[in-house]
Write an enzyme that holds these catalytic residues in place. Structure first.
Site, PDB file in Angstrom:
ATOM      1  N   HIS A 125       0.864  -1.180   0.000  1.00 17.15           N
ATOM      2  CA  HIS A 125       0.000   0.000   0.000  1.00 17.15           C
ATOM      3  C   HIS A 125       0.909   1.241   0.000  1.00 17.15           C
ATOM      4  O   HIS A 125       2.017   1.194   0.538  1.00 17.15           O
ATOM      5  CB  HIS A 125      -0.838  -0.059   1.279  1.00 17.15           C
ATOM      6  CG  HIS A 125      -1.901   0.984   1.400  1.00 17.15           C
ATOM      7  ND1 HIS A 125      -1.635   2.267   1.811  1.00 17.15           N
ATOM      8  CD2 HIS A 125      -3.244   0.922   1.200  1.00 17.15           C
ATOM      9  CE1 HIS A 125      -2.771   2.953   1.862  1.00 17.15           C
ATOM     10  NE2 HIS A 125      -3.757   2.157   1.491  1.00 17.15           N
ATOM     11  N   ASP A 203       3.081  -4.549   7.874  1.00 20.11           N
ATOM     12  CA  ASP A 203       1.844  -3.797   7.706  1.00 20.11           C
ATOM     13  C   ASP A 203       0.699  -4.802   7.877  1.00 20.11           C
ATOM     14  O   ASP A 203       0.398  -5.578   6.977  1.00 20.11           O
ATOM     15  CB  ASP A 203       1.821  -3.157   6.315  1.00 20.11           C
ATOM     16  CG  ASP A 203       0.484  -2.493   6.008  1.00 20.11           C
ATOM     17  OD1 ASP A 203      -0.466  -2.646   6.797  1.00 20.11           O
ATOM     18  OD2 ASP A 203       0.396  -1.834   4.957  1.00 20.11           O
ATOM     19  N   GLN A 206      -4.528  -5.237   6.956  1.00 20.33           N
ATOM     20  CA  GLN A 206      -5.538  -6.161   6.419  1.00 20.33           C
ATOM     21  C   GLN A 206      -5.483  -7.524   7.083  1.00 20.33           C
ATOM     22  O   GLN A 206      -6.178  -8.445   6.650  1.00 20.33           O
ATOM     23  CB  GLN A 206      -5.347  -6.333   4.907  1.00 20.33           C
ATOM     24  CG  GLN A 206      -5.531  -5.063   4.104  1.00 20.33           C
ATOM     25  CD  GLN A 206      -6.967  -4.537   4.134  1.00 20.33           C
ATOM     26  OE1 GLN A 206      -7.906  -5.244   4.506  1.00 20.33           O
ATOM     27  NE2 GLN A 206      -7.129  -3.292   3.749  1.00 20.33           N
ATOM     28  N   LYS A 229     -10.506  -0.540  10.514  1.00 17.40           N
ATOM     29  CA  LYS A 229     -10.712  -1.741   9.700  1.00 17.40           C
ATOM     30  C   LYS A 229     -11.093  -2.939  10.559  1.00 17.40           C
ATOM     31  O   LYS A 229     -11.229  -4.057  10.082  1.00 17.40           O
ATOM     32  CB  LYS A 229      -9.436  -2.055   8.902  1.00 17.40           C
ATOM     33  CG  LYS A 229      -9.108  -0.992   7.856  1.00 17.40           C
ATOM     34  CD  LYS A 229      -7.951  -1.422   6.993  1.00 17.40           C
ATOM     35  CE  LYS A 229      -7.265  -0.260   6.317  1.00 17.40           C
ATOM     36  NZ  LYS A 229      -7.884   0.156   5.071  1.00 17.40           N
ATOM     37  N   CYS A 368      -4.790   2.435  -3.633  1.00 19.39           N
ATOM     38  CA  CYS A 368      -3.513   2.883  -3.047  1.00 19.39           C
ATOM     39  C   CYS A 368      -2.395   1.869  -3.275  1.00 19.39           C
ATOM     40  O   CYS A 368      -1.492   1.731  -2.454  1.00 19.39           O
ATOM     41  CB  CYS A 368      -3.640   3.191  -1.558  1.00 19.39           C
ATOM     42  SG  CYS A 368      -4.751   4.535  -1.207  1.00 19.39           S
TER      43      CYS A 368
HETATM   44  N1  PMP Z   1      -1.837  -0.694   4.533  1.00 19.78           N
HETATM   45  C1  PMP Z   1      -2.813  -1.437   4.002  1.00 19.78           C
HETATM   46  C2  PMP Z   1      -2.519  -2.825   3.524  1.00 19.78           C
HETATM   47  C3  PMP Z   1      -4.099  -0.912   3.899  1.00 19.78           C
HETATM   48  O1  PMP Z   1      -5.070  -1.647   3.353  1.00 19.78           O
HETATM   49  C4  PMP Z   1      -4.351   0.398   4.377  1.00 19.78           C
HETATM   50  C5  PMP Z   1      -5.729   1.017   4.287  1.00 19.78           C
HETATM   51  N2  PMP Z   1      -6.322   0.930   3.021  1.00 19.78           N
HETATM   52  C6  PMP Z   1      -3.294   1.121   4.926  1.00 19.78           C
HETATM   53  C7  PMP Z   1      -2.053   0.544   4.991  1.00 19.78           C
HETATM   54  C8  PMP Z   1      -3.472   2.509   5.440  1.00 19.78           C
HETATM   55  O2  PMP Z   1      -4.300   2.515   6.555  1.00 19.78           O
HETATM   56  P1  PMP Z   1      -4.852   3.880   7.137  1.00 19.78           P
HETATM   57  O3  PMP Z   1      -5.473   4.606   5.976  1.00 19.78           O
HETATM   58  O4  PMP Z   1      -5.860   3.464   8.154  1.00 19.78           O
HETATM   59  O5  PMP Z   1      -3.709   4.619   7.722  1.00 19.78           O
END
Ligand code: PMP
Length: 421
Positions: A125, A203, A206, A229, A368
């Site tokens: 991401h 990270d 998910q 999430k 993203c």
């Molecule tokens: N890493 C991953 C794998 C994600 O799916 C997301 C959220 N889409 C993020 C990081 C970023 O999370 P946040 O927007 O809550 O900071």
């Protein structure tokens, strides 16, 4: 068969009863972006504001003491949830993005120099790419990527080879891809990285909501995830770090609460975890996150994973069987409850807009993960992502909607003539 009584769980989520603009009942399949909240979480937040809210840590009065003890209890709940060795290894942040940026700004700036390498996967991401690009700009270090293979996976020997080739200072990777759904073997990769002398950041945005998380079993040095999430509030997330590393790291944000003493000529830092929590923290959000974690733990992470697997299998196999549907991700045995797909000739935004008319909320775009989409030669994908409150009926509605959408968008003679003219 699902181990969950989904009807009973859905009754806890007021929003799941609503309809969308077209009047169709909502099928919320955008959980990888953000989940919904059960009444228990909403109540915990209201309860905080209605009965005992005050700023934490500083005040010596009843409300501040109650708020402080609830805020710190939330930290203990998170520490238990991730199986941290010490409660003060849990830092509250604004979310995964803030957690990763904190590591890049503190550990990164203190430890990386020109020529050093940060190793990532191409499936990251942007939150686990851009902070490292920024670190590279500041320090002259380099960012390298491991590609995914034709099965949307990365084999362990490929990871071992990349570690040997690049000798990175940090290997930062996603435990479960938000686009492909692929789940990576975190413990194995962490061990390999440690053997090659690299630190590891995971990270877990998910994965924390869907799989049992044990930071000691993973042996990761840093783990990041978001509250929103996992049925919690927005504006709260977690940075787990090993005590030794966090203690050696300089603070990032300076201000109130993170200091021991301030003079006209300088400051000394507070102990962990306060050192990394400058300013008034997200108090009600932490308390809401605790309620969310308790809610999810009561359902059972293994039950959640089993239920999501059923839904993923249903949607994945039905869509794979359709002509002109490309599933962008591995088979369900290799992934969590995420089904991303591409319908050649139909833009993902048209797909998601059409599905919305049927009440089905999915995400369209690059999610993203632009480097991943570039690597796969795709502009965008459509993503359905499940959580424990989704039903098989909702998975079927998705399949039916795609079948009729394909008919609707199938190039007719008239359309072809028009586009040629
Ligand atoms: N890493 C991953 C794998 C994600 O799916 C997301 C959220 N889409 C993020 C990081 C970023 O999370 P946040 O927007 O809550 O900071």
């Amino acid at each position: 068969e699902s181990p969950l009584d989904v009807d009973r769980l859905r009754a806890d989520f007021p929003v799941l009863d609503r309809t969308v603009a077209s009047g169709a009942p909502l099928a919320f399949l955008d959980n990888a972006a953000s989940t919904q909240r059960p009444r228990q979480v909403i109540d915990a937040i209201s309860d905080c504001y209605e009965r005992y809210y005050a700023n934490v840590h500083r005040g010596i009065h009843t409300l501040s003491e109650e708020s402080t003890s609830r805020y710190e209890r939330a930290r203990e709940t998170v520490a238990t949830f991730v199986n941290a060795a010490h409660t003060h290894e849990v830092i509250f942040t604004a979310g995964t993005t803030a957690s990763i940026n904190t590591v890049a700004r503190t550990w990164g700036d203190a430890n990386l120099k020109s020529g050093d390498v940060i190793l990532l996967t191409i499936a990251e991401h942007h939150a686990n790419i851009v902070p490292w690009h920024q670190l590279a700009e500041r320090t002259g270090c380099r960012v390298e990527f491991i590609s995914v293979d034709e099965n949307y996976n990365i084999e362990t020997d490929v990871v071992a080879a990349a570690l040997a080739k690049h000798q990175p200072k940090l290997f930062a990777f996603v435990a479960a891809s938000n686009t492909l759904g692929t789940e990576f073997p975190v413990r194995q990769w962490t061990q390999l990285a440690h053997e090659s002398g690299a630190n590891v950041l995971v990270d877990a945005a998910q994965s924390a909501p869907h799989r049992r998380l044990d930071v000691q079993d993973w042996d990761a040095d840093f783990v990041a995830f978001s509250g929103h999430k996992i049925c919690g509030p927005t504006g709260i997330g977690v940075l787990y770090g090993k005590e030794k590393l966090l203690e050696a790291m300089p603070p990032f944000l300076g201000g109130g609460a993170m200091i021991n003493e301030v003079t006209t000529s300088g400051f000394t830092c507070a102990a962990l975890p306060d050192k990394f929590e400058a300013g008034t923290p997200p108090i009600a959000q932490a308390i809401g996150l605790e309620a969310a974690i308790e809610y999810v733990r009561a359902i059972g992470l293994d039950n959640i994973a089993a239920h999501e697997h059923l839904l993923c299998e249903r949607a994945d196999s039905a869509l794979r069987a359709l002509d002109g549907v490309q599933i962008v991700g591995p088979t369900p045995d290799k992934k969590g409850g995420i089904v991303s797909f591409h319908l050649p000739g139909i833009h993902a935004h048209d797909v998601s807009q059409t599905l919305d008319r049927d009440g089905i909320a999915v995400r369209a775009g690059h999610h993203c993960t632009m480097p991943l989409h570039h690597f796969l030669n795709l502009n965008s994908t459509t993503r359905a992502s499940f959580y424990f409150y989704n039903t098989l009926d909702e998975a079927d509605r998705l399949i039916d909607a795609i079948v009729s959408l394909k008919k609707k968008f199938a190039p007719s003679g008239r359309r072809r003539r028009r586009s040629q003219g």
